[in-house]
Design an enzyme around this catalytic site. Structure first.
Site, mmCIF file in Angstrom:
data_model
loop_
_atom_site.group_PDB
_atom_site.id
_atom_site.type_symbol
_atom_site.label_atom_id
_atom_site.label_comp_id
_atom_site.label_asym_id
_atom_site.label_seq_id
_atom_site.Cartn_x
_atom_site.Cartn_y
_atom_site.Cartn_z
ATOM 1 N N SER A 138 -23.255 1.648 -21.031
ATOM 2 C CA SER A 138 -24.850 2.070 -21.663
ATOM 3 C C SER A 138 -23.748 3.440 -22.124
ATOM 4 O O SER A 138 -22.754 3.638 -22.485
ATOM 5 C CB SER A 138 -24.418 2.442 -19.776
ATOM 6 O OG SER A 138 -23.680 3.085 -19.494
ATOM 7 N N PHE A 156 -22.053 -5.728 -17.874
ATOM 8 C CA PHE A 156 -22.179 -6.710 -17.600
ATOM 9 C C PHE A 156 -23.432 -8.671 -18.304
ATOM 10 O O PHE A 156 -23.507 -9.074 -17.239
ATOM 11 C CB PHE A 156 -23.176 -6.175 -15.848
ATOM 12 C CG PHE A 156 -24.087 -6.390 -15.821
ATOM 13 C CD1 PHE A 156 -25.199 -6.616 -16.568
ATOM 14 C CD2 PHE A 156 -24.935 -5.070 -16.187
ATOM 15 C CE1 PHE A 156 -26.887 -7.130 -16.193
ATOM 16 C CE2 PHE A 156 -26.236 -4.908 -16.509
ATOM 17 C CZ PHE A 156 -27.044 -5.648 -16.929
ATOM 18 N N CYS A 216 -28.858 -5.441 -24.691
ATOM 19 C CA CYS A 216 -29.271 -4.530 -25.537
ATOM 20 C C CYS A 216 -29.935 -4.676 -26.384
ATOM 21 O O CYS A 216 -30.052 -3.960 -27.635
ATOM 22 C CB CYS A 216 -27.887 -4.595 -25.947
ATOM 23 S SG CYS A 216 -26.887 -5.896 -27.129
ATOM 24 N N LYS A 275 -11.270 -6.021 -19.987
ATOM 25 C CA LYS A 275 -11.527 -5.233 -18.727
ATOM 26 C C LYS A 275 -12.910 -5.708 -18.417
ATOM 27 O O LYS A 275 -13.523 -5.229 -19.104
ATOM 28 C CB LYS A 275 -11.259 -3.694 -18.876
ATOM 29 C CG LYS A 275 -11.004 -3.634 -16.804
ATOM 30 C CD LYS A 275 -12.117 -3.672 -16.400
ATOM 31 C CE LYS A 275 -13.676 -2.501 -16.568
ATOM 32 N NZ LYS A 275 -14.128 -3.295 -16.017
ATOM 33 N N GLU A 333 -17.382 -5.649 -13.334
ATOM 34 C CA GLU A 333 -17.085 -6.233 -12.261
ATOM 35 C C GLU A 333 -18.349 -6.352 -11.792
ATOM 36 O O GLU A 333 -17.902 -7.434 -10.465
ATOM 37 C CB GLU A 333 -16.233 -4.806 -11.511
ATOM 38 C CG GLU A 333 -17.626 -3.713 -11.359
ATOM 39 C CD GLU A 333 -17.293 -3.161 -12.683
ATOM 40 O OE1 GLU A 333 -17.643 -3.769 -13.041
ATOM 41 O OE2 GLU A 333 -17.393 -1.235 -11.993
HETATM 42 P P1 NAD Z 1 -21.765 0.246 -17.860
HETATM 43 O O1 NAD Z 1 -21.564 1.343 -18.821
HETATM 44 O O2 NAD Z 1 -22.761 0.488 -16.510
HETATM 45 O O3 NAD Z 1 -20.894 -0.584 -18.003
HETATM 46 C C1 NAD Z 1 -19.541 -0.783 -19.178
HETATM 47 C C2 NAD Z 1 -17.973 -0.928 -18.968
HETATM 48 O O4 NAD Z 1 -17.959 0.018 -18.420
HETATM 49 C C3 NAD Z 1 -18.297 -2.025 -17.590
HETATM 50 O O5 NAD Z 1 -17.054 -2.740 -18.135
HETATM 51 C C4 NAD Z 1 -17.844 -1.022 -16.251
HETATM 52 O O6 NAD Z 1 -17.181 -0.952 -15.050
HETATM 53 C C5 NAD Z 1 -16.931 0.426 -17.272
HETATM 54 N N1 NAD Z 1 -17.715 1.350 -16.246
HETATM 55 C C6 NAD Z 1 -19.230 1.701 -16.087
HETATM 56 N N2 NAD Z 1 -18.696 3.148 -15.166
HETATM 57 C C7 NAD Z 1 -17.577 3.637 -15.534
HETATM 58 C C8 NAD Z 1 -17.196 4.849 -15.702
HETATM 59 N N3 NAD Z 1 -17.390 6.044 -14.761
HETATM 60 N N4 NAD Z 1 -15.546 5.161 -16.238
HETATM 61 C C9 NAD Z 1 -15.592 4.226 -16.876
HETATM 62 N N5 NAD Z 1 -15.844 2.877 -17.182
HETATM 63 C C10 NAD Z 1 -16.692 2.838 -17.118
HETATM 64 O O7 NAD Z 1 -22.732 -0.414 -18.443
HETATM 65 P P2 NAD Z 1 -23.830 -1.911 -17.853
HETATM 66 O O8 NAD Z 1 -24.415 -1.418 -16.814
HETATM 67 O O9 NAD Z 1 -22.943 -3.420 -17.713
HETATM 68 O O10 NAD Z 1 -24.368 -2.687 -18.893
HETATM 69 C C11 NAD Z 1 -25.613 -2.555 -19.631
HETATM 70 C C12 NAD Z 1 -25.336 -1.089 -20.677
HETATM 71 O O11 NAD Z 1 -24.213 -2.001 -22.027
HETATM 72 C C13 NAD Z 1 -26.557 -1.487 -21.261
HETATM 73 O O12 NAD Z 1 -26.484 0.667 -21.009
HETATM 74 C C14 NAD Z 1 -27.033 -1.995 -22.482
HETATM 75 O O13 NAD Z 1 -27.539 -1.150 -23.459
HETATM 76 C C15 NAD Z 1 -25.982 -2.021 -23.106
HETATM 77 N N6 NAD Z 1 -25.470 -2.143 -23.643
HETATM 78 C C16 NAD Z 1 -24.586 -2.049 -25.464
HETATM 79 C C17 NAD Z 1 -24.974 -3.404 -25.874
HETATM 80 C C18 NAD Z 1 -24.931 -3.144 -27.685
HETATM 81 O O14 NAD Z 1 -24.076 -3.662 -28.337
HETATM 82 N N7 NAD Z 1 -24.961 -1.583 -27.869
HETATM 83 C C19 NAD Z 1 -24.086 -4.720 -25.851
HETATM 84 C C20 NAD Z 1 -24.807 -4.970 -24.199
HETATM 85 C C21 NAD Z 1 -25.151 -4.357 -23.758
#
Ligand code: NAD
Length: 510
Positions: free
Chosen positions: A240, A163, A295, A187, A190
């Protein structure tokens, strides 16, 4: 282009139902499942997003697979023309994209504009694809035999994004994948899905054939289908750490190449000889920009004594001058993305105090320039945090900066290197030797020297180490091009047929 006058709120971006984008068309979806999308500064539901079923994901993948068959054979000239046109269109729609980001993510419009600009840099990098795809050629490796290498697209690529950068993170991957001749299914998160639809329309206007870029919205159901679909060949994930690990393990088990970028806990080390005003500015900018939902945000400030009292005082002074409020007004920092996330982040303040940290600035008491129902939490500063506290061990992903006081450079380095994450870090010092030693010894993928948010330029690669990245390819730059292509080596002989003859031995070069 609209410009927001200070203190005023522009007309809201029209509230349309979010749709999928499949085969060059908006597709409302047939599934009953939807999720609310909030305007975090108002605390209200602004729209809803359909959550794709397995069938809907399959339609998107089928469209991408069909489009790939001809897109992979389109000339480099044609692909470059589409990329250049897309670059111009994104530039023209920057403000609109930024306002959509602000409406659903909450970050202030100026920050959202910065996000689009950093995404554009990857598009510009991808415009150079003819040069990036050049292979090698060795003439005459044997008599009348030449060898050359080429890189070809991998097929249908899935991009699953978080997000916190709804435009920039997909752009780390999509332009390069498309320029290299692949077809993509995105994808998006959401939580802030709308910007991806505008991006899809811009690709279409740029002349990209239908099906080369598709968007399916959804949750775990959609992600799992992409991870198991036999026609998906590559998966780029950002999110994450637990989900990144899951995506990497599941995707690779299903035979796909996967790059899965995970969470972070970024440390900024301040040595006693640092310019403390520069360090305080950097800590505030990198700790509280985008409400800490980056991040590459700085979350742990590791201060080598005896300068901690002085640095904490300078940071507190700067926090007092920050304006928190609706990102459409002239504020420095907006709300958090959802109410649940705000509450979770705020809970770390009590947890820190209970564990013995000192709450120097309590963001729960902040005055905001915005609707009282927004998901607000002001910048918060915790001092005397120690490494066993949850406020230090967990990725908080909010505007909470923790100060850890240490006695030496070695102690600081040990702390950073024992952390499971390794995304970004920074060192502030005027000692070039110490900075050089840090860059060499620290186990982190992206390092800043007197630079707080060291996000690499598009022609370098973005990615962390340890639990911040699963897989061996970082995003964009040379590694991005490599990820979205596979190598082939051709050995060819063109000679007079009279040189033929039977020889069952292993070919030798003569
Ligand atoms: P998230 O892991 O909750 O979601 C990321 C994606 O995974 C979304 O599209 C979501 O719909 C999907 N997702 C969520 N739960 C899932 C599941 N159980 N099974 C399959 N898919 C699932 O992350 P977020 O809250 O959207 O974003 C924040 C996180 O992203 C933080 O941890 C941040 O550090 C990380 N991030 C990392 C970088 C990097 O470059 N390393 C960059 C941006 C964000």
């Amino acid at each position: 282009m609209t410009q927001t006058a200070p203190g005023t709120v522009p007309a809201p971006v029209p509230l349309e139902r979010v749709t999928h984008w499949i085969d060059g068309k908006a597709f409302a979806g047939v599934t009953e499942r939807t999720a609310p999308v909030y305007d975090p500064a108002l605390g209200t539901v602004r729209t809803e997003v359909p959550l794709a079923s397995v069938d809907e994901v399959d339609q998107a993948v089928a469209s991408a697979a069909a489009a790939f068959a001809s897109w992979r054979n389109s000339s480099l000239t044609k692909r470059t023309q589409v990329l250049f046109a897309f670059r111009e269109l994104v530039n023209q729609h920057k403000q609109e994209l930024a306002e959509l980001i602000t409406a659903e993510h909450g970050k202030v419009v100026s920050d959202a504009l910065g996000e689009v600009t950093r995404g554009l840099e990857v598009v510009e990098f991808a415009c150079g694809i003819p040069h990036l795809l050049k292979g090698g050629y060795s003439e005459g490796v044997s008599t009348n035999v030449d060898v050359y290498s080429i890189r070809q697209p991998v097929g249908v690529c899935a991009v699953i994004s978080p997000f916190n950068f709804p435009v920039m993170v997909p752009m780390w991957f999509v332009p390069i994948a498309i320029a290299a001749g692949n077809a993509v299914v995105l994808k998006p998160s959401e939580k802030d899905p709308s910007a991806s639809l505008l991006v899809a329309r811009l690709w279409e206007q740029a002349g990209l054939p239908a099906g080369v870029f598709n968007v399916v919205h959804g949750d775990k159901v959609a992600v799992d289908r992409l991870l198991e679909h036999p026609d998906v060949k590559a998966v780029s994930f950002v999110g994450s750490t637990p989900i990144a690990r899951y995506v990497y393990e599941t995707g690779t088990r299903n035979g796909k190449r996967v790059q899965a970028l995970g969470g972070a806990k970024n440390h900024m080390v301040v040595l006693p000889d640092a310019d403390l005003d520069l360090a305080a500015d950097a800590a505030v900018n990198a700790g509280f920009g985008s409400a800490g939902e980056r991040c590459m945000a700085i979350s742990a400030l590791v201060v080598v004594e005896p300068v901690a009292d002085d640095l904490v005082a300078r940071i507190r002074e700067r926090i007092a001058g920050l304006k928190i409020g609706d990102g459409r007004r002239s504020c420095d920092m907006g709300p958090l993305v959802t109410r649940e996330h705000r509450d979770r982040v705020a809970s770390y303040l009590d947890a820190g105090v209970e564990a013995g940290a000192e709450l120097v600035v309590d963001g729960r008491k902040v005055q905001v320039d915005g609707d009282e129902s927004g998901f607000w939490l002001g910048p918060s500063l915790l001092d005397r945090v120690s490494p066993e506290m949850s406020v230090y061990t967990d990725e908080i992903f909010g505007p909470v900066l923790s100060v850890v006081r240490v006695g030496s450079y070695d102690e600081a380095l040990k702390l950073v290197n024992s952390n499971p994450y390794g995304n970004g870090t920074a060192i502030f010092t005027n000692d070039g030797g110490a900075a050089r030693r840090y860059q060499n010894e620290v186990e982190v993928g992206m390092v800043g020297v007197n630079v707080p948010i060291p996000v690499p330029m598009a022609y370098y690669s973005f990615g962390g180490w340890k639990d911040s990245l699963f897989g061996d390819s970082h995003a964009h730059g040379a590694e991005g091009v490599h990820f979205f292509t596979r190598g082939k080596v051709v050995t060819s002989r063109w000679l007079d047929p009279s040189h033929g003859g039977i020889n069952l031995g292993f070919p030798e070069n003569v």
